[in-house]
Scaffold this motif. Structure first.
Motif: not given
Length: 404
Positions: A261-266, A307-315
């Motif tokens: 979640a913290a890395a999404v903007p970058a 865990g990486i897949g859950t990055g779809a939430f902030p996206v």
């Protein structure tokens, strides 16, 4: 404003996660049945789905900032009611009230980011999703230790039981979150940007293709996340991993979600949205295949991939802000997307467990998730296309209310 957004985000998960931490104590001290405990644990997604729909209507009538004040006040009142009240009716009624406030906060945050940070949507979405995930992780991890540290103190004397002390401490955190919102909610006149941006009605939004694409993308990612957080320990213990180690796997999975979640903007600054959508869906798919092939020997690999897949939430939440031109459009789209998305997600853990019972193993349940990844990817590819919800709307009907 940044402090207000962070304070709100930090309080959107403790009311949920603190209950899970004290369920064993609660069942011993109250005699709560397994079925009743299951209902209590299912309340968050159901409340997010049903009560979140009201956020757009309330915000359209009294203003976004004032609605946030009401939402945080509901969190405080609900958490106090279930921790200070006597008996199970207070527990369930207080939980519904607290979760109503959380549901409204969930919906309003994307609109607040669009309103106050129109040129920093990805960055501020990352800030609040990171804080949201961190708040949940902290509540899950420290509720019991803090409860034990406070036993015997004057504070503990206010509560009838240990589990009520454990969940009651988070009402204090919500009080702190209310402080920066009170002056914002007390203002007589909303900001110009908000005054010029009426909240788009949900019925109008429901007639657009983009709204349903966003519901599909958000809902399918939430379903997979809730299934994994709920059932991964059972899958791993069934493969011979200890209960303690299985629980640690889930904690690591949550931490990975915070980092992503913290890395999404970058990531969004360097990669197209469609690349992130495909990559995260691919990680989900690979993680499920690992769990099918060798859940015991490759458990950490599967945990990392999921865990990486859950990055779809902030996206998904970032896309809510990027697929509307106005704060009012964002609030309406957020209400429809999250409410119906969480409703879709609420059936996932049940279906996953049902397939296990019917087929006598986890392979069939995991194959269901494998198939779902492709549905999730299809919605994600459609959501990644640059377009705006306002462009798909026809003119409002004469006399139609702002909130629909």
């Amino acid at each position: 404003m940044i402090a207000a957004v962070i304070a709100l985000a930090l309080n959107l998960r403790p009311a949920v996660n603190s209950i899970g931490a004290v369920i064993p104590q609660m069942r011993i001290q109250t005699g709560l049945s397994g079925a009743a405990a299951g209902v209590l644990l299912a309340l968050p997604t159901l409340c997010f789905a049903v009560l979140g729909l009201s956020a757009a209507g309330v915000a359209g009538r009294v203003g976004t900032h004032r609605t946030v004040v009401y939402a945080v006040a509901a969190m405080i009142a609900g958490q106090l009611a279930r921790s200070l009240g006597s008996g199970l009716p207070w527990l369930f009624a207080g939980s519904v009230l607290a979760l109503a406030g959380v549901a409204m906060g969930n919906v309003l945050l994307p609109g607040l980011v669009r309103l106050h940070f129109p040129n920093r949507i990805a960055a501020m979405t990352a800030v609040y999703t990171t804080m949201l995930s961190a708040g949940g992780a902290v509540a899950a991890g420290v509720t019991l230790p803090v409860e034990q540290a406070l036993q015997g103190s004057r504070v503990a004397g206010l509560f009838d039981s240990d589990w009520q002390l454990g969940i009651g401490i988070w009402a204090g955190a919500a009080v702190l979150a209310l402080i920066p919102w009170l002056p914002l909610g007390a203002g007589r006149h909303p900001p110009k940007a908000h005054a010029a941006s009426a909240v788009i009605g949900l019925r109008r939004l429901a007639r657009t293709r983009l709204a349903w694409v966003m519901v599909g993308y958000f809902g399918t990612q939430a379903l997979q996340a809730y299934v994994m957080f709920g059932w991964l320990p059972e899958i791993l213990t069934g493969a011979g991993i200890s209960i303690t180690a299985a629980a640690f796997h889930v904690s690591v999975l949550a931490v990975i979600g915070v980092v992503i979640a913290a890395a999404v903007p970058a990531l969004l600054a360097r990669l197209r949205v469609v690349v992130l959508v495909v990559f995260m869906a691919g990680c989900y798919l690979a993680g499920y295949l690992v769990l099918i092939v060798d859940p015991g020997g490759l458990s950490w690999v599967a945990c990392g991939l999921v865990g990486i897949g859950t990055g779809a939430f902030p996206v998904a939440l970032t896309l809510v802000g990027l697929r509307a031109r106005t704060a009012g459009g964002t609030i309406g789209l957020s209400a429809l997307t999250q409410s119906l998305g969480y409703l879709l997600a609420s059936v996932g853990p049940f279906l996953f467990g049902l397939l296990h019972d019917l087929l006598g193993g986890w392979t069939g349940s995991l194959l269901m998730l494998v198939a779902l990844v492709f549905v999730h990817l299809a919605f994600g590819l459609a959501a990644a296309r640059t377009r705006y919800i306002e462009d798909e709307l026809g003119p409002p009907a004469a006399g139609a209310g702002q909130a629909g």
